[in-house]
Scaffold this active site. Structure first.
Site, PDB file in Angstrom:
ATOM      1  CB  ALA A  65     -30.484  83.750  55.196  1.00  0.00           C
ATOM      2  N   GLY A 109     -30.622  79.256  52.747  1.00  0.00           N
ATOM      3  CA  GLY A 109     -32.082  79.573  52.475  1.00  0.00           C
ATOM      4  C   GLY A 109     -32.891  79.380  51.401  1.00  0.00           C
ATOM      5  CD  GLU A 112     -32.775  76.040  55.222  1.00  0.00           C
ATOM      6  OE1 GLU A 112     -32.299  77.317  55.007  1.00  0.00           O
ATOM      7  OE2 GLU A 112     -32.436  75.588  56.240  1.00  0.00           O
ATOM      8  CD  GLU A 132     -27.464  76.849  55.705  1.00  0.00           C
ATOM      9  OE1 GLU A 132     -26.915  75.835  55.173  1.00  0.00           O
ATOM     10  OE2 GLU A 132     -28.654  77.086  55.369  1.00  0.00           O
TER      11      GLU A 132
HETATM   12  N1  CAA Z   1     -25.862  86.765  51.790  1.00  0.00           N
HETATM   13  C1  CAA Z   1     -25.346  88.067  51.279  1.00  0.00           C
HETATM   14  N2  CAA Z   1     -24.665  88.480  50.188  1.00  0.00           N
HETATM   15  C2  CAA Z   1     -24.563  87.423  49.347  1.00  0.00           C
HETATM   16  C3  CAA Z   1     -24.958  86.169  49.571  1.00  0.00           C
HETATM   17  C4  CAA Z   1     -25.794  85.833  50.975  1.00  0.00           C
HETATM   18  N3  CAA Z   1     -26.028  84.708  50.964  1.00  0.00           N
HETATM   19  N4  CAA Z   1     -24.491  85.334  48.571  1.00  0.00           N
HETATM   20  C5  CAA Z   1     -23.978  86.095  47.617  1.00  0.00           C
HETATM   21  N5  CAA Z   1     -23.853  87.415  48.084  1.00  0.00           N
HETATM   22  C6  CAA Z   1     -23.309  88.752  47.398  1.00  0.00           C
HETATM   23  C7  CAA Z   1     -22.046  88.553  47.765  1.00  0.00           C
HETATM   24  O1  CAA Z   1     -21.507  89.461  48.917  1.00  0.00           O
HETATM   25  C8  CAA Z   1     -21.610  89.537  46.292  1.00  0.00           C
HETATM   26  O2  CAA Z   1     -21.609  90.840  46.699  1.00  0.00           O
HETATM   27  P1  CAA Z   1     -20.717  92.063  46.346  1.00  0.00           P
HETATM   28  O3  CAA Z   1     -20.734  92.220  44.858  1.00  0.00           O
HETATM   29  O4  CAA Z   1     -21.073  93.233  46.986  1.00  0.00           O
HETATM   30  O5  CAA Z   1     -19.344  91.719  46.918  1.00  0.00           O
HETATM   31  C9  CAA Z   1     -22.594  89.196  45.262  1.00  0.00           C
HETATM   32  O6  CAA Z   1     -23.719  88.495  46.054  1.00  0.00           O
HETATM   33  C10 CAA Z   1     -21.967  87.908  44.345  1.00  0.00           C
HETATM   34  O7  CAA Z   1     -21.355  87.123  45.014  1.00  0.00           O
HETATM   35  P2  CAA Z   1     -19.872  86.481  44.762  1.00  0.00           P
HETATM   36  O8  CAA Z   1     -19.063  87.512  44.200  1.00  0.00           O
HETATM   37  O9  CAA Z   1     -19.452  85.664  45.755  1.00  0.00           O
HETATM   38  O10 CAA Z   1     -20.394  85.649  43.357  1.00  0.00           O
HETATM   39  P3  CAA Z   1     -19.532  84.159  43.197  1.00  0.00           P
HETATM   40  O11 CAA Z   1     -20.211  83.749  41.788  1.00  0.00           O
HETATM   41  O12 CAA Z   1     -17.983  84.372  43.057  1.00  0.00           O
HETATM   42  O13 CAA Z   1     -20.024  83.134  44.179  1.00  0.00           O
HETATM   43  C11 CAA Z   1     -21.715  81.981  45.763  1.00  0.00           C
HETATM   44  C12 CAA Z   1     -21.365  82.701  44.189  1.00  0.00           C
HETATM   45  C13 CAA Z   1     -20.838  80.568  45.496  1.00  0.00           C
HETATM   46  C14 CAA Z   1     -23.157  81.660  45.695  1.00  0.00           C
HETATM   47  C15 CAA Z   1     -21.121  82.760  46.789  1.00  0.00           C
HETATM   48  O14 CAA Z   1     -21.599  84.145  46.581  1.00  0.00           O
HETATM   49  C16 CAA Z   1     -21.588  82.232  48.169  1.00  0.00           C
HETATM   50  O15 CAA Z   1     -20.861  81.320  48.612  1.00  0.00           O
HETATM   51  N6  CAA Z   1     -22.309  82.861  48.850  1.00  0.00           N
HETATM   52  C17 CAA Z   1     -22.970  82.537  50.038  1.00  0.00           C
HETATM   53  C18 CAA Z   1     -23.745  81.076  50.023  1.00  0.00           C
HETATM   54  C19 CAA Z   1     -24.145  80.755  51.459  1.00  0.00           C
HETATM   55  O16 CAA Z   1     -23.356  80.517  52.314  1.00  0.00           O
HETATM   56  N7  CAA Z   1     -25.251  80.708  51.622  1.00  0.00           N
HETATM   57  C20 CAA Z   1     -25.880  80.338  53.258  1.00  0.00           C
HETATM   58  C21 CAA Z   1     -26.516  81.558  53.824  1.00  0.00           C
HETATM   59  S1  CAA Z   1     -26.746  81.416  55.502  1.00  0.00           S
HETATM   60  C22 CAA Z   1     -28.550  80.806  55.304  1.00  0.00           C
HETATM   61  O17 CAA Z   1     -29.158  80.699  54.500  1.00  0.00           O
HETATM   62  C23 CAA Z   1     -29.157  80.468  56.678  1.00  0.00           C
HETATM   63  C24 CAA Z   1     -30.332  79.817  56.733  1.00  0.00           C
HETATM   64  O18 CAA Z   1     -30.621  78.690  56.653  1.00  0.00           O
HETATM   65  C25 CAA Z   1     -31.769  80.505  56.876  1.00  0.00           C
END
Ligand code: CAA
Length: 258
Positions: A65, A109, A112, A132
């Site tokens: 998400a 998400g 999911e 998360e």
């Molecule tokens: N939401 C918003 N933006 C996201 C995102 C997310 N879930 N995941 C990645 N992005 C964005 C980053 O902010 C980044 O944007 P900018 O270039 O503007 O800074 C871009 O995508 C690229 O990401 P990274 O630079 O972080 O890329 P990376 O290769 O270094 O890492 C990753 C990749 C490991 C997937 C890392 O991006 C990450 O950990 N992302 C978050 C994963 C996460 O926590 N997901 C759970 C979300 S909560 C949820 O899903 C709730 C639910 O159950 C409904």
């Protein structure tokens, strides 16, 4: 309808939906989930479509998400508006099969969403996880419910509590994905599986999907009874007559979806 966060195309009798927010690794915001719901609904009601494939990019199916969009929400925002997961169960209402073709990250998400599809074909590059907990929250779109059913309580606890990622090989061993293929063969394989399904009798396809999903919602005795009634009802279709006649006559069946 013109979409901004997804790309749709028709490949034979398959409806293909590509999540398309590459700069955010296909993070799932309300607009994307609205568009995904609309595209799924359109393919589901299109008589020319027999199967649907959802995919992302080489780097990410979806990284979860949209954290930026969620960060400032209060409890009342999410409770009253049902933001974030408002329209997610729409995917479960689709009656034709939906395949997730996953390469790269399927996190939070994203994992999911893949689990809401009927089965997952993974590229060797796929990584699954429910991270998360690192954000001070928890899975909110079925992660704590569908993951244990797919991979066992032990592995679901491990993934949700430690936030570690599972690679494609582990996901296949655990039963989360149905097949793992080389990354450059992912779409070929997913579209071939979809074409095979779309070549079958649609009533049978829809009944099998409904019956397998019922296995998660009911007792074994109820489920077997439900299956038996659906099985009986296939004998009211023209396609059952055609399928069995074709077998006896040693020819390919010509299903009419009737
Ligand atoms: N939401 C918003 N933006 C996201 C995102 C997310 N879930 N995941 C990645 N992005 C964005 C980053 O902010 C980044 O944007 P900018 O270039 O503007 O800074 C871009 O995508 C690229 O990401 P990274 O630079 O972080 O890329 P990376 O290769 O270094 O890492 C990753 C990749 C490991 C997937 C890392 O991006 C990450 O950990 N992302 C978050 C994963 C996460 O926590 N997901 C759970 C979300 S909560 C949820 O899903 C709730 C639910 O159950 C409904």
């Amino acid at each position: 309808m013109a979409y901004e966060t997804i790309i749709t195309e028709v490949n034979g009798k398959t409806g293909l939906i590509r999540l398309n927010r590459p700069k955010a690794l296909n993070a799932l915001n309300d607009q994307l989930m609205d568009e995904l719901g609309a595209a799924l609904g359109a393919f589901d009601s299109d008589d020319g479509i027999g199967c649907i494939v959802i995919t992302g990019s080489e780097k990410a199916f979806a990284a979860g998400a949209d954290i930026g969009a969620m960060a400032k929400f209060t409890y009342m925002d999410v409770f009253k508006g049902e933001y974030i997961t408002r329209n997610w169960e729409q995917i479960r209402r689709v009656r034709k099969p939906v395949i997730a073709a996953v390469a790269g990250y399927a996190l939070g998400g994203g994992c999911e969403l893949a689990m809401m599809c009927d089965f997952i074909i993974a590229a060797e590059t796929a990584k699954f996880g429910q991270p998360e907990i690192k954000l001070g929250t928890m899975p909110g779109a079925g992660g704590t419910q569908r993951l244990p059913r797919a991979v066992s309580k032990a592995k679901a606890m491990d993934l949700c509590l430690t936030a570690r990622m599972m690679d494609a090989a582990e996901a296949e061993r655990a039963g989360l994905v149905s097949r793992v293929v080389p990354a450059d063969k992912l779409m070929e394989e997913a579209l071939a599986a979809a074409a095979t399904i779309a070549s079958m009798s649609l009533p049978s396809v829809m009944m099998i999907k409904e019956s397998i999903n019922r296995a998660y919602e009911t007792t074994l005795a109820e489920g077997v009874q439900f299956e038996r009634r659906l099985f009986h009802s296939t004998f009211a279709t023209e396609d059952q007559k055609e399928g069995m006649a074709a077998f006896v006559e040693k020819r390919a069946p010509a299903f009419k979806n009737q």
